[in-house]
Design an enzyme around this catalytic site. Structure first.
Site, PDB file in Angstrom:
ATOM      1  N   ARG A  72       0.834  -1.203   0.000  1.00 49.84           N
ATOM      2  CA  ARG A  72       0.000   0.000   0.000  1.00 49.84           C
ATOM      3  C   ARG A  72       0.869   1.255   0.000  1.00 49.84           C
ATOM      4  O   ARG A  72       0.397   2.351   0.284  1.00 49.84           O
ATOM      5  CB  ARG A  72      -0.946  -0.006   1.195  1.00 49.84           C
ATOM      6  CG  ARG A  72      -1.943  -1.154   1.159  1.00 49.84           C
ATOM      7  CD  ARG A  72      -3.105  -0.924   2.106  1.00 49.84           C
ATOM      8  NE  ARG A  72      -3.924  -2.123   2.227  1.00 49.84           N
ATOM      9  CZ  ARG A  72      -4.889  -2.466   1.382  1.00 49.84           C
ATOM     10  NH1 ARG A  72      -5.156  -1.689   0.365  1.00 49.84           N
ATOM     11  NH2 ARG A  72      -5.576  -3.567   1.572  1.00 49.84           N
ATOM     12  N   ASP A 103      -8.751   2.015  -5.950  1.00 49.78           N
ATOM     13  CA  ASP A 103      -8.879   3.472  -5.984  1.00 49.78           C
ATOM     14  C   ASP A 103      -7.624   4.217  -5.506  1.00 49.78           C
ATOM     15  O   ASP A 103      -7.184   5.164  -6.156  1.00 49.78           O
ATOM     16  CB  ASP A 103     -10.096   3.906  -5.165  1.00 49.78           C
ATOM     17  CG  ASP A 103     -10.376   5.385  -5.361  1.00 49.78           C
ATOM     18  OD1 ASP A 103     -10.664   5.763  -6.515  1.00 49.78           O
ATOM     19  OD2 ASP A 103     -10.259   6.149  -4.393  1.00 49.78           O
ATOM     20  N   ASP A 127     -13.276  -5.777  -3.753  1.00 48.22           N
ATOM     21  CA  ASP A 127     -14.381  -4.956  -3.236  1.00 48.22           C
ATOM     22  C   ASP A 127     -15.320  -4.460  -4.341  1.00 48.22           C
ATOM     23  O   ASP A 127     -16.448  -4.073  -4.073  1.00 48.22           O
ATOM     24  CB  ASP A 127     -13.836  -3.745  -2.476  1.00 48.22           C
ATOM     25  CG  ASP A 127     -13.227  -4.122  -1.142  1.00 48.22           C
ATOM     26  OD1 ASP A 127     -13.315  -5.307  -0.757  1.00 48.22           O
ATOM     27  OD2 ASP A 127     -12.655  -3.235  -0.483  1.00 48.22           O
TER      28      ASP A 127
END
Ligand code: F6P
Length: 343
Positions: A72, A103, A127
């Protein structure tokens, strides 16, 4: 020509299928060299990469995870990080960068693009919350895994007359929960988009059980929220990227159901099982289509776009129209279908 490619954010089934499709079409059809950056944006910032070629990627199509690693890591969180990413791509002679991510990763791609890098996005996440595409890859696999596990919970629930609470992933939106809930015959599905009233859930479960059903499945998205003032939710910890660590909503709902109804409940948290292992055939096809479309976008020089699934076609849309927008579960699906099967 040389391009870079990275996989960022949480992993999901199908990443390797995209890497394979990009590399194959790049090398075989266009003679484009592909650098695979390691561990997401961290690889760009630290100039860590491997050269990808068709021969070296044999056998990765059905393999879960990502051979490049992911993280991340986000250049916009460091002073001068975005500029460093652009400079490093330039120094390494990358004429473009294919960014495979959700996103957060795509938002970063947009900013790097605004600073002059040539980027193309590919929407990934179990997701399914990326705007502009009817589906992200990985979602279909996650729903299938969750559905298979719910099927298994039905039989043990029935044997013991229990309420089985199943917590699935879904940080801000409840696509996995809604689809798995419909496919798995849930008595209730709780999703972030619709804060729930635990007393109403319990009343309706009690009525269902009075009518002769002694077992129920309640699917809870990890990000589901109770209506304000109805259930105390303990504050959550955050990871090193400031990402809230979720988990626990299933347990909270399970104990609230037992307290209020007296029904015995058990809680199963599906967790990362939903992200692991081999992608479904649907996802392998979608990944292959996305990978091909990403290279087509590179060759067309259509930078700053994301490949997307719309009406069964793969299209390109500006990244700027996608990032920062969360695609919620539609009312048509949740209220119009899923909720009509609730207790
Ligand atoms: O990638 C999305 C997701 O799977 C979410 O559904 C979940 O909340 C999160 O990632 C978990 O992240 P991590 O793997 O860092 O625990």
């Amino acid at each position: 020509m040389r391009i870079g490619l990275l996989t960022g954010g949480g992993d999901c089934p199908g990443l390797n299928a995209v890497i394979r499709a990009v590399t194959r079409v790049a090398e075989r059809e266009h003679g484009i060299e592909v650098y695979g950056f390691l561990d997401g944006w961290a690889g760009v910032l630290e100039k860590r990469y491997m050269t990808l070629d068709v021969q070296g990627l044999r056998g990765i199509l059905p393999r879960g995870g990502t051979i490049l690693g992911t993280s991340r890591s986000n250049p916009s969180l460091y002073e001068g990080g975005l500029e460093m990413a652009v400079d490093n791509l330039d120094t390494l002679g990358c004429d473009g960068l294919i960014v495979i991510g959700g996103d957060g990763t795509l938002a970063c791609a947009t900013r790097v693009g605004e600073l002059g890098a040539s980027v193309i996005g590919v929407p990934k996440t179990i997701d399914n919350d990326v705007a502009g595409t009817e589906q992200t890859f990985g979602f279909n696999t996650a729903v299938q895994i969750a559905t298979d596990l719910i099927d298994r919970l039905h039989t043990t629930a029935e044997s013991h007359d229990r309420v089985m609470v199943v917590e699935v992933m879904g940080r801000h939106v409840g696509h996995v929960a809604t689809h798995a809930g419909i496919a798995g015959g849930a008595a209730f599905t709780l999703i972030p988009e619709h804060p729930f009233d635990i007393d109403d859930v319990c009343r309706r479960l009690q009525r269902r059980h009075e009518l002769g059903r002694y077992a129920s499945i309640v699917v809870v998205a990890e990000g589901a929220r109770p209506l304000p003032g109805t259930l105390d939710v303990p504050g959550g910890a955050v990871d090193q990227w400031g990402h809230k660590i979720l988990g626990g909503m299933g347990a909270l709902v399970g104990s609230a159901i037992t307290e209020r109804t007296g029904f015995e409940s058990r809680v199963t948290v599906l967790g990362h099982v939903q992200r692991g292992g081999t992608p479904t055939a649907f996802d392998r096809v979608l990944c292959t289509r996305f990978g091909v479309a990403a290279i087509d976008a590179v060759v067309a020089g259509d930078w700053g776009t994301m490949v997307a699934l719309q009406s069964d076609s793969i299209v390109r849309i500006p990244l700027s129209q996608v990032v920062g927008i969360e695609k919620a579960v539609s009312a048509e699906l949740f209220q119009g279908v899923a909720a009509r099967f609730f207790a």
